[in-house]
Design a protein around this motif. Structure first.
Motif, PDB file in Angstrom:
ATOM      1  N   PRO A 108     -24.915  -3.725  19.442  1.00  0.00           N
ATOM      2  CA  PRO A 108     -25.189  -1.821  19.218  1.00  0.00           C
ATOM      3  C   PRO A 108     -24.631  -1.485  20.840  1.00  0.00           C
ATOM      4  O   PRO A 108     -24.743  -0.507  20.406  1.00  0.00           O
ATOM      5  CB  PRO A 108     -26.933  -1.820  19.710  1.00  0.00           C
ATOM      6  CG  PRO A 108     -27.136  -3.517  19.843  1.00  0.00           C
ATOM      7  CD  PRO A 108     -26.408  -4.865  19.806  1.00  0.00           C
ATOM      8  N   ASP A 112     -20.521   1.680  17.446  1.00  0.00           N
ATOM      9  CA  ASP A 112     -19.710   2.575  17.073  1.00  0.00           C
ATOM     10  C   ASP A 112     -18.680   2.384  17.506  1.00  0.00           C
ATOM     11  O   ASP A 112     -17.749   3.373  17.336  1.00  0.00           O
ATOM     12  CB  ASP A 112     -20.439   3.661  17.805  1.00  0.00           C
ATOM     13  CG  ASP A 112     -21.079   3.628  19.578  1.00  0.00           C
ATOM     14  OD1 ASP A 112     -20.086   2.514  19.777  1.00  0.00           O
ATOM     15  OD2 ASP A 112     -21.340   4.153  19.693  1.00  0.00           O
ATOM     16  N   GLN A 203     -23.824   5.716   8.573  1.00  0.00           N
ATOM     17  CA  GLN A 203     -25.268   6.064   8.919  1.00  0.00           C
ATOM     18  C   GLN A 203     -25.897   6.625   7.948  1.00  0.00           C
ATOM     19  O   GLN A 203     -25.815   7.596   7.638  1.00  0.00           O
ATOM     20  CB  GLN A 203     -25.376   6.739  10.404  1.00  0.00           C
ATOM     21  CG  GLN A 203     -24.418   6.171  11.637  1.00  0.00           C
ATOM     22  CD  GLN A 203     -24.303   6.383  13.092  1.00  0.00           C
ATOM     23  OE1 GLN A 203     -25.159   7.363  13.234  1.00  0.00           O
ATOM     24  NE2 GLN A 203     -23.157   6.446  13.626  1.00  0.00           N
ATOM     25  N   LEU A 220     -25.555   0.737  11.184  1.00  0.00           N
ATOM     26  CA  LEU A 220     -25.968   1.640  12.521  1.00  0.00           C
ATOM     27  C   LEU A 220     -26.333   2.264  12.762  1.00  0.00           C
ATOM     28  O   LEU A 220     -26.225   2.872  12.151  1.00  0.00           O
ATOM     29  CB  LEU A 220     -24.157   1.476  13.307  1.00  0.00           C
ATOM     30  CG  LEU A 220     -24.273   2.334  14.470  1.00  0.00           C
ATOM     31  CD1 LEU A 220     -25.702   1.035  15.830  1.00  0.00           C
ATOM     32  CD2 LEU A 220     -23.355   3.091  15.531  1.00  0.00           C
ATOM     33  N   VAL A 221     -28.205   2.059  13.246  1.00  0.00           N
ATOM     34  CA  VAL A 221     -29.068   3.491  12.617  1.00  0.00           C
ATOM     35  C   VAL A 221     -29.267   3.744  14.551  1.00  0.00           C
ATOM     36  O   VAL A 221     -29.372   3.139  15.431  1.00  0.00           O
ATOM     37  CB  VAL A 221     -29.985   2.751  12.721  1.00  0.00           C
ATOM     38  CG1 VAL A 221     -31.091   4.182  12.627  1.00  0.00           C
ATOM     39  CG2 VAL A 221     -30.134   2.607  11.353  1.00  0.00           C
ATOM     40  N   THR A 222     -29.125   5.500  14.057  1.00  0.00           N
ATOM     41  CA  THR A 222     -29.483   5.969  15.473  1.00  0.00           C
ATOM     42  C   THR A 222     -30.191   6.893  15.543  1.00  0.00           C
ATOM     43  O   THR A 222     -30.231   7.160  14.649  1.00  0.00           O
ATOM     44  CB  THR A 222     -27.523   6.377  15.958  1.00  0.00           C
ATOM     45  OG1 THR A 222     -26.890   5.903  16.260  1.00  0.00           O
ATOM     46  CG2 THR A 222     -28.070   7.903  17.525  1.00  0.00           C
ATOM     47  N   THR A 224     -32.392   9.441  16.843  1.00  0.00           N
ATOM     48  CA  THR A 224     -33.227  10.815  17.146  1.00  0.00           C
ATOM     49  C   THR A 224     -34.381  11.184  17.011  1.00  0.00           C
ATOM     50  O   THR A 224     -34.283  12.335  18.067  1.00  0.00           O
ATOM     51  CB  THR A 224     -32.501  11.980  15.877  1.00  0.00           C
ATOM     52  OG1 THR A 224     -33.566  12.160  14.736  1.00  0.00           O
ATOM     53  CG2 THR A 224     -30.691  11.516  15.785  1.00  0.00           C
ATOM     54  N   GLY A 248     -30.798  -4.234  18.770  1.00  0.00           N
ATOM     55  CA  GLY A 248     -30.832  -2.760  18.982  1.00  0.00           C
ATOM     56  C   GLY A 248     -31.919  -2.193  20.124  1.00  0.00           C
ATOM     57  O   GLY A 248     -32.841  -3.333  20.891  1.00  0.00           O
ATOM     58  N   SER A 278     -29.089   3.403  24.921  1.00  0.00           N
ATOM     59  CA  SER A 278     -28.451   3.894  23.508  1.00  0.00           C
ATOM     60  C   SER A 278     -29.707   3.762  22.669  1.00  0.00           C
ATOM     61  O   SER A 278     -29.431   2.260  22.109  1.00  0.00           O
ATOM     62  CB  SER A 278     -27.295   4.129  22.904  1.00  0.00           C
ATOM     63  OG  SER A 278     -27.447   4.816  21.914  1.00  0.00           O
ATOM     64  N   GLN A 280     -30.305   3.207  19.497  1.00  0.00           N
ATOM     65  CA  GLN A 280     -29.626   2.325  18.322  1.00  0.00           C
ATOM     66  C   GLN A 280     -29.314   1.197  17.742  1.00  0.00           C
ATOM     67  O   GLN A 280     -30.164  -0.107  18.583  1.00  0.00           O
ATOM     68  CB  GLN A 280     -28.015   2.921  18.479  1.00  0.00           C
ATOM     69  CG  GLN A 280     -27.057   3.527  19.096  1.00  0.00           C
ATOM     70  CD  GLN A 280     -25.296   3.714  19.273  1.00  0.00           C
ATOM     71  OE1 GLN A 280     -25.100   2.607  19.841  1.00  0.00           O
ATOM     72  NE2 GLN A 280     -25.355   5.063  18.605  1.00  0.00           N
ATOM     73  N   VAL A 282     -28.642  -2.074  14.836  1.00  0.00           N
ATOM     74  CA  VAL A 282     -27.800  -2.553  14.085  1.00  0.00           C
ATOM     75  C   VAL A 282     -28.581  -3.385  12.650  1.00  0.00           C
ATOM     76  O   VAL A 282     -29.385  -4.209  12.744  1.00  0.00           O
ATOM     77  CB  VAL A 282     -27.003  -3.989  14.491  1.00  0.00           C
ATOM     78  CG1 VAL A 282     -26.166  -4.482  13.507  1.00  0.00           C
ATOM     79  CG2 VAL A 282     -25.624  -3.011  15.430  1.00  0.00           C
ATOM     80  N   ILE A 296     -35.056   8.585  11.541  1.00  0.00           N
ATOM     81  CA  ILE A 296     -34.368   8.622  12.137  1.00  0.00           C
ATOM     82  C   ILE A 296     -33.377  10.179  11.625  1.00  0.00           C
ATOM     83  O   ILE A 296     -34.089  10.657   9.988  1.00  0.00           O
ATOM     84  CB  ILE A 296     -33.286   7.431  11.780  1.00  0.00           C
ATOM     85  CG1 ILE A 296     -33.559   7.121  10.597  1.00  0.00           C
ATOM     86  CG2 ILE A 296     -33.786   6.676  13.064  1.00  0.00           C
ATOM     87  CD1 ILE A 296     -31.660   6.218  10.141  1.00  0.00           C
TER      88      ILE A 296
END
Length: 296
Positions: A108, A112, A203, A220-222, A224, A248, A278, A280, A282, A296
């Motif tokens: 992670p 990106d 994503q 890849l998940v971010t 929020t 991650g 960050s 994030q 994986v 997310i």
């Protein structure tokens, strides 16, 4: 984003021949490749196949999937902070399991920056026909390397009769009906076939993956917003067994910094993180684009 290809296959299958030819084709297209080579021994014999003008990192004395993620991350970070390149090609050892190798590569920290195009497995066609004579563990790994490939090269096809060549393709399709199979001599495959691969999904929210036949893929998940840990763990317990790995930093409600999170075949580990990383995550598995991840 740097495209990444993982080369898999048993010792002697033709991985280094594939690597050499891929590098030649990439350079002919005006692209700048970089290479990570993983070898069991102390001496980097295969690295002699890589031209001096190509950025190269070597991982000796161990398989990429058991040498530690930190070592792999350090090698990739070194390349990312070095001379500019467009494509990263990673040649694994003959003993590398594809899922483990992908897990070691896809951190992670720099996920990106990388676009995992896929796993290319080189299978020695003659050895595949004789697979029942191999020791059980060796045969199992051989089949796993084939099962998780996105592109399969039935190599050394020139050593077989027409009927044997047909049987190889038929039997490989039974092991992995999703991968594109190319019959090769000296592991030569056109670059445009390789470039069609795409094992990294977008994503969330997601649409249908551009190549729906791929099984093993990454996402890849971010985050929020922070997640409720209990809700997140309920989601984990309901995951299908086709989700192999997650790693991650997960943003958890009530905790200042995102927590370091690891998941492997149903086993979960949470660790406190004292640096604000960050948020994030994986995900590695099959059909990962269909997962709905909390918050997310």
């Amino acid at each position: 984003m740097k495209d990444v290809y993982l080369l898999s296959g048993f010792l002697g299958s033709g991985k280094t021949s594939l690597l050499t030819d891929l590098l030649r084709q990439l350079k002919a297209q005006g692209l700048k490749p970089a290479v990570i080579m993983n070898e069991f021994g102390k001496l980097p014999f295969d690295s002699q196949a890589v031209d001096e003008d190509i950025p190269l990192k070597e991982m000796l004395e161990g398989c990429i999937c058991c040498s530690g993620a930190e070592k792999t991350e350090a090698q990739i970070q070194g390349l990312l902070h070095g001379p500019e390149f467009d494509v990263l090609v990673i040649e694994t050892t003959g003993a590398a399991h594809p899922v483990e190798a992908l897990d070691a590569v896809y951190s992670p920290i720099f996920a990106d920056q990388l676009h995992i195009k896929g796993i290319i497995t080189v299978a020695d066609s003659k050895r595949f026909l004789e697979r029942e004579t191999l020791p059980v563990q060796m045969r199992s790994l051989f089949l796993e390397q084939i099962r998780h490939a996105h592109l399969l090269l039935a190599n050394k096809i020139d050593l077989l009769t027409d009927s044997e060549a047909a049987k190889v393709v038929q039997d490989i399709q039974q092991v992995n009906p999703h991968a594109f199979i190319v019959q090769t001599t000296h592991a030569k495959v056109p670059l445009n076939v390789v470039e069609r691969l795409s094992a990294t999904t977008s994503q969330f929210p997601v649409e249908k993956a551009p190549i729906t036949s791929l099984q093993l893929s990454t996402r890849l998940v971010t985050f929020t917003t922070p997640v409720e840990r209990e809700v997140f763990e309920q989601w984990l317990r309901a995951l299908p067994d086709t989700i192999y790995r997650m790693k991650g930093y997960v943003w958890v409600k009530g905790i200042t910094n995102p927590m370091l999170f690891q998941y492997a075949y149903g086993m979960v580990q949470w660790l406190p993180e004292y640096v604000k990383m960050s948020p994030q995550l994986v995900i590695i598995g099959e059909n990962v684009n269909e997962l709905k991840v909390p918050s997310i």
